[in-house]
Design a protein around this motif. Structure first.
Motif, PDB file in Angstrom:
ATOM      1  N   GLY A   1       0.810  -1.209   0.000  1.00 41.06           N
ATOM      2  CA  GLY A   1       0.000   0.000   0.000  1.00 41.06           C
ATOM      3  C   GLY A   1       0.846   1.263   0.000  1.00 41.06           C
ATOM      4  O   GLY A   1       2.009   1.258  -0.456  1.00 41.06           O
ATOM      5  N   LEU A   2       0.263   2.335   0.501  1.00 39.46           N
ATOM      6  CA  LEU A   2       0.931   3.645   0.509  1.00 39.46           C
ATOM      7  C   LEU A   2       2.298   3.530   1.187  1.00 39.46           C
ATOM      8  O   LEU A   2       2.423   2.940   2.266  1.00 39.46           O
ATOM      9  CB  LEU A   2       0.034   4.606   1.288  1.00 39.46           C
ATOM     10  N   VAL A   3       3.324   4.106   0.537  1.00 37.64           N
ATOM     11  CA  VAL A   3       4.690   3.983   1.059  1.00 37.64           C
ATOM     12  C   VAL A   3       4.960   5.156   2.013  1.00 37.64           C
ATOM     13  O   VAL A   3       4.974   6.320   1.578  1.00 37.64           O
ATOM     14  CB  VAL A   3       5.711   3.988  -0.108  1.00 37.64           C
TER      15      VAL A   3
ATOM     16  N   GLU B   1       1.663  -2.772   9.741  1.00 36.76           N
ATOM     17  CA  GLU B   1       2.715  -2.022  10.425  1.00 36.76           C
ATOM     18  C   GLU B   1       2.873  -0.605   9.870  1.00 36.76           C
ATOM     19  O   GLU B   1       3.463   0.256  10.508  1.00 36.76           O
ATOM     20  CB  GLU B   1       4.053  -2.781  10.402  1.00 36.76           C
ATOM     21  N   ARG B   2       2.325  -0.365   8.675  1.00 42.55           N
ATOM     22  CA  ARG B   2       2.417   0.989   8.113  1.00 42.55           C
ATOM     23  C   ARG B   2       1.334   1.916   8.658  1.00 42.55           C
ATOM     24  O   ARG B   2       1.445   3.131   8.539  1.00 42.55           O
ATOM     25  CB  ARG B   2       2.287   0.940   6.590  1.00 42.55           C
ATOM     26  N   ARG B   3       0.269   1.330   9.173  1.00 37.41           N
ATOM     27  CA  ARG B   3      -0.885   2.165   9.528  1.00 37.41           C
ATOM     28  C   ARG B   3      -0.549   3.209  10.591  1.00 37.41           C
ATOM     29  O   ARG B   3      -0.820   4.399  10.395  1.00 37.41           O
ATOM     30  CB  ARG B   3      -2.077   1.280   9.908  1.00 37.41           C
ATOM     31  N   PRO B   4       0.078   2.784  11.720  1.00 42.41           N
ATOM     32  CA  PRO B   4       0.425   3.824  12.699  1.00 42.41           C
ATOM     33  C   PRO B   4       1.415   4.851  12.152  1.00 42.41           C
ATOM     34  O   PRO B   4       1.341   6.035  12.493  1.00 42.41           O
ATOM     35  CB  PRO B   4       1.050   3.044  13.868  1.00 42.41           C
TER      36      PRO B   4
ATOM     37  N   ALA C   1      -9.211  -0.257  11.100  1.00 42.60           N
ATOM     38  CA  ALA C   1      -9.292   1.002  10.350  1.00 42.60           C
ATOM     39  C   ALA C   1      -8.286   2.012  10.904  1.00 42.60           C
ATOM     40  O   ALA C   1      -7.953   1.985  12.094  1.00 42.60           O
ATOM     41  CB  ALA C   1     -10.708   1.572  10.462  1.00 42.60           C
ATOM     42  N   LEU C   2      -7.832   2.918  10.055  1.00 45.61           N
ATOM     43  CA  LEU C   2      -6.995   4.028  10.538  1.00 45.61           C
ATOM     44  C   LEU C   2      -7.778   4.818  11.587  1.00 45.61           C
ATOM     45  O   LEU C   2      -7.232   5.219  12.614  1.00 45.61           O
ATOM     46  CB  LEU C   2      -6.607   4.949   9.373  1.00 45.61           C
TER      47      LEU C   2
END
Ligand SMILES: Cc1ncc(COP(=O)(O)O)c(C=O)c1O
Length: 450
Positions: free
Chosen positions: A168-170, A208-211, A242-243
């Motif tokens: 997903g988003l980098v 792990e990218r969400r936070p 969810a974020l």
């Protein structure tokens, strides 16, 4: 008074295809263009064409007798309310049920902070309306949902795309993009993201990218617009957190019943911080007075009286079978230089063609070969994406999907052959990531492009 105004006469007789009202439209309509691919889609909807283009949910599994009975009961028992105007914020009972739905993704919300909208498409519009002035920057993933790009363009926002990969988003790319835009003195109004089973990229934002994404946006004081219509349509996994579950103040969350129930009701919602929610209700009232009472009450009755989670499970199984059919067909038939991802939910595969091929240029030949897809340029505000395409597996049967891929592979192999014969000039300047159509390559939303 027999003389007609010349402009009007023009419009009525249809003696010209030129739009005689052109000098009257607001500047914002300049973004509302129908590209040449729209014309192709009217051909693509013929039954002989296998459409891997449309993102229409496949609602053939819905128990229409149950829904019909619920609607009949609704008219009989609460018809006067269902056919009356309602609250601008939406039906209170439905807003409570929406909170139950969001709890599946870890969101604890109060019904007061929910605004019901006419699909989540209207929620994107209302959020943009209350936040964005012409020239404001909206950050989007690369690629992004065509319907949202159309909204941003119609409010004259500047879209800045940020790279995604298989997770997903980098985060580093997001950090860098925000820094660049802010260093140029520009105002970023929000980051628009589709974290789960992305439309069109098919990827999901890694846990792990969400936070980290939230932290980057918090530090830069940029809102997040989390658009999540596919979140409950994972094939093998529980819904992702969810974020919005970990950040209440900095995230506006959008949900929809279009993919988990039926799009015809046009019921979606926004969950927003309290002050934003108030503005959204005012914007909703000026747009529609109120979302349709009838649709809301029908959705509410469905949620109350039907095993809607069991129905979603059936949808997931059906979409998983179609995903498998598409991935198997791609594995079996695609030339080795093509690349694609294997989505873990949702409706879409993003396919990148062998070097030098241009998906948009190929589309007319594909439609002639009776297969349709959406060229990648539709999902960028700046003309990128020429080498890619979105393939939807949600609607056709597994057999039709396989046949569609077979036809598509035939077209791609012909293109490769042509390129060998006539050289690289065939797709000059149109390699992946190279802008080539002046940034006008995406569409206003229509049902082929959802
Ligand atoms: C990412 C995304 N957001 C929003 C929408 C709009 O959905 P609706 O207005 O039907 O809720 C869609 C529809 O395909 C979508 O894919």
């Amino acid at each position: 008074m027999s003389e007609q105004h010349p402009r009007r006469a023009h419009a009525v007789t249809g003696s010209t295809r030129l739009d005689s009202y052109v000098d009257r439209y607001a500047a914002r309509t300049q973004g509302m263009t129908a590209s040449e691919i729209r014309a192709l889609f009217s051909v693509a909807s013929r039954p002989e064409v296998v459409s891997l283009a449309g993102g229409m949910p496949n609602i053939s599994g819905l128990p229409l007798d149950v829904v019909g009975k619920a609607i009949g009961d609704l008219v009989r028992t609460q018809g006067a309310t269902a056919m009356q105007y309602g609250s601008g914020q939406g039906d209170p009972r439905l807003r409570e049920q929406i909170c139950d739905v969001m709890r599946l993704e870890g969101i604890e919300a109060h019904p007061d902070d929910v605004v019901v909208t006419v699909g989540s498409q209207q929620a994107v519009d209302l959020v943009t309306r209350i936040f964005c002035d012409p020239g404001d920057v909206v950050i989007c993933e690369a690629p992004s949902y065509v319907g949202a790009l159309g909204v941003f363009r119609s409010y004259q926002c500047d879209v800045v795309h940020v790279e995604m990969d298989s997770g997903g988003l980098v985060p580093d790319a997001l950090r860098a993009a925000i820094a660049t835009v802010q260093a140029a003195g520009r105002r970023i109004k929000f980051v628009y993201t589709i974290p789960n089973y992305h439309n069109p990229a098919g990827v999901t934002l890694a846990a792990e990218r969400r936070p980290e994404i939230l932290e980057i946006c918090r530090e830069a004081d940029v809102l997040v617009l989390e658009d999540n219509p596919y979140g409950l349509l994972g094939f093998d996994e529980d819904p992702h957190r969810a974020l919005r579950a970990d950040e209440a103040d900095g995230v506006i969350y959008l949900g929809s019943f279009s993919k988990t129930f039926a799009p015809g009701f046009r019921v979606g919602w926004a969950l927003a911080p309290h002050a934003v929610r108030e503005k959204l209700v005012l914007a909703q009232e000026s747009a529609t007075l109120c979302p349709p009472s009838f649709s809301q009450m029908a959705v509410s009755a469905y949620l109350a009286n039907h095993d809607w989670l069991g129905q979603i499970k059936q949808f997931r199984e059906m979409y998983r079978e179609r995903r498998d059919a598409m991935v198997q067909a791609l594995d079996d038939m695609m030339p080795p230089a093509a690349r694609w991802n294997v989505p873990t939910g949702g409706f879409y595969v993003w396919l990148t063609l062998p070097d030098g091929l241009d998906a948009k240029a190929m589309l007319p030949r594909a439609v002639t070969a009776r297969v349709a897809f959406v060229p990648g340029t539709a999902f960028f505000a700046d003309g990128f994406g020429a080498q890619s395409m979105r393939l939807s597996y949600c609607y056709p049967t597994p057999e039709r999907i396989r046949e569609g891929v077979r036809r598509l592979v035939g077209v791609i192999e012909e293109e490769i052959e042509l390129r060998h014969t006539f050289g690289a000039g065939l797709a000059a300047g149109r390699a992946a990531g190279m802008p080539h159509d002046g940034g006008r390559g995406y569409e206003a939303p229509n049902t082929d492009l959802t």
